[in-house]
Enzyme design. Structure first.
Site, PDB file in Angstrom:
ATOM      1  N   ARG A  30       0.878  -1.333  -0.257  1.00  0.00           N
ATOM      2  CA  ARG A  30       0.115  -0.203   0.243  1.00  0.00           C
ATOM      3  C   ARG A  30       0.780   0.892  -0.162  1.00  0.00           C
ATOM      4  O   ARG A  30       2.040   1.638   1.057  1.00  0.00           O
ATOM      5  CB  ARG A  30      -0.991  -0.075   1.350  1.00  0.00           C
ATOM      6  CG  ARG A  30      -0.180  -0.484   2.305  1.00  0.00           C
ATOM      7  CD  ARG A  30      -1.120  -0.186   3.445  1.00  0.00           C
ATOM      8  NE  ARG A  30      -0.439  -0.023   4.865  1.00  0.00           N
ATOM      9  CZ  ARG A  30       0.071   0.508   5.659  1.00  0.00           C
ATOM     10  NH1 ARG A  30       0.729   1.563   5.076  1.00  0.00           N
ATOM     11  NH2 ARG A  30       0.470  -0.083   7.107  1.00  0.00           N
ATOM     12  N   HIS A  88      -2.028   3.267   6.340  1.00  0.00           N
ATOM     13  CA  HIS A  88      -2.936   2.458   7.204  1.00  0.00           C
ATOM     14  C   HIS A  88      -4.373   2.509   6.836  1.00  0.00           C
ATOM     15  O   HIS A  88      -4.708   1.828   6.080  1.00  0.00           O
ATOM     16  CB  HIS A  88      -2.394   1.642   8.658  1.00  0.00           C
ATOM     17  CG  HIS A  88      -3.582   0.738   8.440  1.00  0.00           C
ATOM     18  ND1 HIS A  88      -3.553  -0.913   8.373  1.00  0.00           N
ATOM     19  CD2 HIS A  88      -4.421   0.488   9.169  1.00  0.00           C
ATOM     20  CE1 HIS A  88      -4.382  -1.438   8.758  1.00  0.00           C
ATOM     21  NE2 HIS A  88      -4.888  -0.729   9.859  1.00  0.00           N
ATOM     22  N   TYR A 136       8.159   3.772  10.177  1.00  0.00           N
ATOM     23  CA  TYR A 136       8.274   1.944  10.416  1.00  0.00           C
ATOM     24  C   TYR A 136       8.303   1.879   8.698  1.00  0.00           C
ATOM     25  O   TYR A 136       8.686   0.319   8.624  1.00  0.00           O
ATOM     26  CB  TYR A 136       7.025   1.011  10.839  1.00  0.00           C
ATOM     27  CG  TYR A 136       5.444   1.823  10.043  1.00  0.00           C
ATOM     28  CD1 TYR A 136       5.053   1.253   9.004  1.00  0.00           C
ATOM     29  CD2 TYR A 136       4.355   2.739  10.624  1.00  0.00           C
ATOM     30  CE1 TYR A 136       3.469   1.345   8.501  1.00  0.00           C
ATOM     31  CE2 TYR A 136       3.693   3.163  10.253  1.00  0.00           C
ATOM     32  CZ  TYR A 136       3.668   2.035   8.825  1.00  0.00           C
ATOM     33  OH  TYR A 136       1.381   2.557   8.163  1.00  0.00           O
TER      34      TYR A 136
END
Length: 361
Positions: free
Chosen positions: A260, A264, A274
């Protein structure tokens, strides 16, 4: 002995690919028998969905949409699999899988209402065989096993397909659903879209298994790992899984390796905390739209002009859909009460009267 057996199993799950990153066919024998028009339709849907994602992010930032999980990067995984289905098949989506149910028949304005938490967004039209996107991670996997068994018992030549992410493959429901469907040879397809991060947790920390696909072995069902940025590979793997399912050969676990590009969800996630820039750049080069575009252009089936038409159509239809969503009467507290109960308990009867009075002002 155990290590050797494990290595032997893991070696069987090589990534299935048809189109490489340059849009070249590298597995001619596996290439699907799709007409030129079908190939163009598939590309149109991917372009449309990328525009829908961009506009949805913008609408979310304007406060005109509620919950939204970005989809850019996962179009081949989502739409390649949906394109292999029949209208009679059932889709049980996760919260990122709204594109599949839109292409399965859900009107766009209702998808926007779903995002806003409006009940009409969950009132699917007759003939749209899908459940509302599941917010609980992995819960749709158990439901899929049940629907698939129901289809089998009714003698339907149809399948139930569900989607989750790599994080969903760590849930107990994932194993229970697959095991149940396998035990009853139910016509189910379990798609795990491995986008490498369950919110912020890397897939390597989710499981010691080298692939998610190999988890099918324990359930005694078919398993395959697919290049999730290759729409033709995803389509072919899903088509074959569907054929096996309706022929009584049981369920399939499909792991799609995808990514993606956005956060999120739009609820405050920051992927730079991250994910490294190097990893983002590596996956940008695998963009499913770029890859498929190169393939179609080489065949003389796609052009900038063709793509511009799709982009304009998408923008126009999105504009109309959000307008229609805006015109839908606002959800009221009394609506919620009357839909939840056939007969209201005493305490809610009192509240119903209070809210009716408030809402009539």
């Amino acid at each position: 002995m155990g290590t050797k057996t494990l290595e032997q199993i893991e070696s069987q799950f090589e990534t299935f690919q048809i189109l490489n990153e340059e849009g070249e066919i590298v597995n001619k024998d596996a290439a699907p028998d799709l007409s030129d028009e079908e190939l163009k339709e598939l590309m149109s849907r991917m372009v449309y969905t990328r525009i829908l994602d961009q506009r949805s992010i913008s609408l979310n930032r304007q406060g005109r949409l509620g919950f939204y999980a970005p989809t850019a990067g996962q179009e081949a995984s989502q739409l390649g699999s949906q394109y292999a289905l029949d209208k009679e098949d059932w889709i049980l989506p996760g919260y990122r899988d709204v594109p599949q149910i839109i292409w399965h028949g859900l009107p766009l304005y209702q998808a926007f209402l779903f995002s806003r938490g409006h009940f009409h967004g969950n009132q699917f039209p007759e003939g749209v065989n899908a459940l509302s996107p599941q917010i609980i991670i992995g819960a749709q996997i158990i439901q899929t096993a049940g629907i698939a068994l129901g289809l089998k018992k009714r003698g339907k030549k149809a399948v139930a397909i569900t989607y989750t992410g790599d994080g969903g493959a760590s849930q107990g429901d994932f194993y229970e659903g697959m095991n149940f469907a396998g035990a009853f040879s139910a016509p189910a397809i379990f798609v795990v879209q491995n986008n490498r991060f369950a919110i912020s947790t890397p897939v390597e920390k989710q499981s010691a298994a080298k692939t998610i696909a190999q988890k099918a072995v324990a359930a005694g069902i078919h398993g395959i790992q697919v290049d999730g940025m290759d729409v033709l590979a995803v389509y072919t793997a899903t088509k074959e899984a569907r054929e096996r399912a309706i022929n009584g050969e049981g369920p399939t676990l499909i792991e799609t390796l995808t990514y993606r590009y956005g956060p999120h969800t739009m609820a405050g996630d920051d992927p730079t905390r991250y994910r490294s820039e190097e990893l983002d750049n590596e996956w940008e080069k695998k963009d499913p739209l770029v890859r498929f575009r190169k393939y179609l252009e080489a065949k003389g089936l796609w052009s900038e002009e063709e793509e511009s038409k799709v982009v304009e159509k998408a923008k126009e239809e999105i504009k109309e859909a959000i307008k229609k969503a805006d015109q839908t009467p606002k959800q009221k507290v009394t609506d919620l009460m009357s839909m939840m109960f056939e007969e209201l308990p005493q305490n809610l009867q009192e509240q119903m009267e209070e809210y009716k009075a408030k809402e009539s002002k």
